[in-house]
Design an enzyme around this catalytic site. Structure first.
Site, short mmCIF file in Angstrom:
data_model
loop_
_atom_site.label_atom_id
_atom_site.label_comp_id
_atom_site.label_asym_id
_atom_site.label_seq_id
_atom_site.Cartn_x
_atom_site.Cartn_y
_atom_site.Cartn_z
N PHE A 149 79.02 42.16 73.72
CA PHE A 149 79.31 43.45 74.35
C PHE A 149 80.10 44.39 73.46
CE2 PHE A 149 83.40 41.37 75.17
CZ PHE A 149 84.28 42.42 74.96
N LYS A 173 67.80 40.76 72.94
CA LYS A 173 68.41 40.46 74.24
C LYS A 173 69.87 40.91 74.13
CE LYS A 173 70.84 38.10 76.44
NZ LYS A 173 72.07 38.64 77.08
N GLU A 176 74.53 41.73 78.68
CA GLU A 176 74.28 42.28 80.02
C GLU A 176 75.38 43.26 80.41
OE1 GLU A 176 75.01 39.33 79.00
OE2 GLU A 176 75.91 38.02 80.51
N SER A 226 80.71 34.66 71.25
CA SER A 226 81.88 33.77 71.19
C SER A 226 81.49 32.42 70.57
CB SER A 226 82.42 33.57 72.61
OG SER A 226 81.39 33.05 73.42
N CYS A 281 85.73 41.40 66.35
CA CYS A 281 85.81 40.07 65.74
C CYS A 281 86.60 40.12 64.45
CB CYS A 281 84.42 39.51 65.50
SG CYS A 281 83.55 40.43 64.24
N GLU A 382 91.35 32.53 70.57
CA GLU A 382 90.93 33.93 70.49
C GLU A 382 91.29 34.63 71.80
OE1 GLU A 382 86.66 34.83 70.41
OE2 GLU A 382 87.13 36.50 69.07
P1 NAD Z 1 79.42 35.92 74.64
O1 NAD Z 1 79.37 34.72 73.80
O2 NAD Z 1 79.95 35.80 76.02
O3 NAD Z 1 77.96 36.58 74.79
C1 NAD Z 1 77.16 36.88 73.67
C2 NAD Z 1 75.69 36.87 74.08
O4 NAD Z 1 75.32 35.55 74.47
C3 NAD Z 1 75.36 37.77 75.26
O5 NAD Z 1 74.12 38.39 75.02
C4 NAD Z 1 75.29 36.82 76.45
O6 NAD Z 1 74.39 37.23 77.44
C5 NAD Z 1 74.80 35.53 75.79
N1 NAD Z 1 75.33 34.32 76.45
C6 NAD Z 1 76.52 34.17 77.08
N2 NAD Z 1 76.68 32.90 77.50
C7 NAD Z 1 75.56 32.23 77.12
C8 NAD Z 1 75.13 30.88 77.26
N3 NAD Z 1 75.88 29.97 77.86
N4 NAD Z 1 73.92 30.55 76.75
C9 NAD Z 1 73.15 31.46 76.12
N5 NAD Z 1 73.52 32.75 75.95
C10 NAD Z 1 74.71 33.14 76.44
O7 NAD Z 1 80.25 37.02 73.81
P2 NAD Z 1 80.82 38.42 74.29
O8 NAD Z 1 81.95 38.20 75.23
O9 NAD Z 1 79.71 39.31 74.70
O10 NAD Z 1 81.38 38.98 72.90
C11 NAD Z 1 82.66 38.72 72.40
C12 NAD Z 1 82.64 37.57 71.42
O11 NAD Z 1 81.77 37.87 70.32
C13 NAD Z 1 84.01 37.31 70.80
O12 NAD Z 1 84.23 35.93 70.75
C14 NAD Z 1 83.88 37.91 69.40
O13 NAD Z 1 84.75 37.36 68.43
C15 NAD Z 1 82.46 37.60 69.09
N6 NAD Z 1 81.96 38.47 68.04
C16 NAD Z 1 81.77 37.93 66.80
C17 NAD Z 1 81.34 38.72 65.76
C18 NAD Z 1 81.14 38.14 64.39
O14 NAD Z 1 80.57 38.82 63.55
N7 NAD Z 1 81.58 36.93 64.11
C19 NAD Z 1 81.07 40.08 65.98
C20 NAD Z 1 81.27 40.58 67.27
C21 NAD Z 1 81.71 39.77 68.29
#
Ligand code: NAD
Length: 489
Positions: A149, A173, A176, A226, A281, A382
């Site tokens: 997000f 994808k 959401e 994450s 991040c 985090e």
């Molecule tokens: P998230 O892991 O909750 O969701 C990321 C994506 O995965 C979304 O599209 C979500 O729908 C999907 N998803 C969620 N749970 C899932 C599951 N159990 N199985 C399959 N798909 C699933 O992350 P978020 O809260 O949207 O974003 C924040 C996180 O992203 C933070 O931890 C941040 O550090 C990380 N991030 C990392 C980088 C990087 O380059 N390392 C960059 C941006 C964000």
């Protein structure tokens, strides 16, 4: 309420799911739209459309494929302000931060325009007498892109331009929580005349992500999110025989040496910790002060952080917006409370902040916690919010040791005027992105977005040459054409 639709095979498909997830404005909690909670059916249709489009698209010469990207870049520039405002609306970040995000996304479109050069292979004549060998790069097929997000547009653009420039077709994808600005970006892409099915958009939650990972037509998965989800996606994609790159979470440290320039350091660390309400991040999460740096840095950072103007991202002069959801706010406030239980002192406490005109927003004020235990909950978890921990140590080696104990390895920075300290840090610190007198060490699009340990699962990173490597298969051709055969004609 804005409509959210899938984009499949060049057509917008309105969504009419029985179970939906609301998309809210983080400053007001007003519902802006809904997305299907599941979404796996839409993913299957999108992957099938991408598979149908692949043979035609891979046959388009690379030099012609990038013409669409040149037009895309031009149209993104024309729509720049509108897209930035949409990002701010659904994500909560300030308009300036949204504009910065879009600018970094466009950079990737620009770099991918170099694909006819970047995608070249190599060759050697006469590997044996009269025999030549060539390595060509070929696109993989359908690529799945799953994004978080916090950068609704930039992160899809870390992948999409390279994937299609290399001749792949794509299913995105998105998160959401932020489906609106990526919709606008795909509408812009459609206006380039890109052939149908080359880029597809399918909304949904974790079921949609899993459906994409498991789909038999999908050859590769690019994921950002994450670490627990990154770990799951990496394992599942591998189990299904996919090429996969997963960028995960982070806990980034900044080391402040006693010889650092205090004014510059404070200004940069304030932006790094509290920019995008800490939901980056690459945000600094812990400052490790060395020796005498502690007292002077504490005074300066508390003053700078305490003076930040918190409010709705879309409002003029606001310097920090809300966090994404009410659940995030509760989680962040819980982490602050837990830090206090572990012995940290909340010198600046952003819990319970009120913002005029936005009583329902998900606001957490800038928070600074002193004497955070580097190995405790707050030191290792985090938080992903506007919370800065400070851990004092007595030497640079101790500071590097604190960072080395972190399970994450996304980024770290040092602030110093000593070349020797900078060199030791750069050489020894176990993170994939390193800043020296830089607060947010975000690689330009022509460098890999690195990340080590639990911050990255895979081999090839996003952006630049790594992207080309990830989105292509190598094909080696060995040829023999004896002279005597040509004499027959
Ligand atoms: P998230 O892991 O909750 O969701 C990321 C994506 O995965 C979304 O599209 C979500 O729908 C999907 N998803 C969620 N749970 C899932 C599951 N159990 N199985 C399959 N798909 C699933 O992350 P978020 O809260 O949207 O974003 C924040 C996180 O992203 C933070 O931890 C941040 O550090 C990380 N991030 C990392 C980088 C990087 O380059 N390392 C960059 C941006 C964000």
């Amino acid at each position: 309420m804005q409509g959210v639709a899938n984009y499949v095979g060049g057509r917008w498909v309105p969504l009419d799911a029985p179970d939906v997830t609301p998309v809210v404005d983080p400053a007001t909690n007003e519902v802006l739209a809904t997305v299907p909670s599941d979404g796996s059916e839409g993913v299957a249709e999108a992957a099938a459309a991408a598979a149908r489009a692949f043979p035609g698209w891979r046959a388009v010469p690379a030099g012609d494929r990038i013409q669409y990207l040149f037009r895309f870049k031009q149209l993104l520039e024309e729509e720049f302000d509108g897209i930035s405002r949409l990002i701010s609306r659904e994500n909560g970040k300030t308009c300036a931060e949204a504009a910065g995000e879009l600018r970094r996304g466009i950079e990737n479109v620009e770099v991918a325009c170099g694909i006819p050069t970047m995608m070249q292979g190599y060759n050697l004549e006469d590997i044996a007498r009269g025999i030549d060998e060539t390595m060509n790069r070929a696109p993989l097929g359908v690529v799945g892109v799953i994004t978080p997000f916090n950068f609704p547009v930039m992160i899809p653009l870390w992948f999409l331009p390279y994937a299609i420039a290399c001749g792949n077709t794509v299913v995105i994808k998105p998160s959401e929580k932020v489906p609106l600005s990526i919709r606008k970006v795909v509408e812009v892409l459609e206006r380039t005349g890109l052939p149908e099915g080359v880029v597809n958009l399918a909304h949904g939650g974790r079921a949609a992500a899993d459906a994409l990972i498991e789909h038999p037509e999908v050859r590769a998965i690019s994921f950002v999110g994450s670490s627990p989800v990154a770990r799951h996606v990496y394992a599942s994609a591998a189990r299904h025989g996919k090429r996969v790159q997963c960028q995960g979470g982070a806990k980034n440290h900044v080391v402040v040496m006693p010889d650092a320039d205090l004014e510059t350091t404070t200004q940069i660390v304030t932006d790094s910790a509290f920019g995008c309400a800490g939901q980056r991040c690459l945000a600094v999460s812990t400052v490790v002060t060395v020796g005498d740096a502690h007292r002077s840095f504490m005074d300066a950072i508390v003053e700078a952080a305490g003076s930040l103007r918190v409010g709705r991202g879309l409002s003029k002069d606001v310097q920090m917006g809300p966090v994404i959801t009410a659940e995030s706010r509760s989680r962040i406030e819980g982490a602050i409370a837990r830090g206090a239980v572990e012995g940290a002192e909340a010198v600046l406490d952003g819990r319970g902040i009120r913002v005029d005109g936005y009583p329902n927003g998900n606001f957490v004020g800038p928070t600074v916690l002193d004497r955070v235990d580097g190995g405790g909950f707050l030191g290792t978890t985090e938080v992903f919010g506007p919370v800065l921990g400070v851990t004092p140590v007595s030497s640079l080696q101790d500071a590097i040791d604190v960072i080395a104990r972190s399970p994450f390895g996304n980024a770290s920075s040092i602030f110093t005027t000593s070349g020797a300290s900078a060199r030791k840090f750069r050489t020894e610190v176990p993170t994939g992105n390193v800043g020296i007198n830089i607060g947010v060490a975000a690689p330009m699009a022509y460098f890999p977005f690195s990340g080590w340990k639990d911050s990255f699962f895979g081999v090839m990173h996003g952006q630049g040459r790594d992207a080309v490597e990830f989105y292509t298969d190598k094909k080696v051709v060995i040829e023999r054409w004896p002279q005597e055969w040509s004499r027959r004609f």
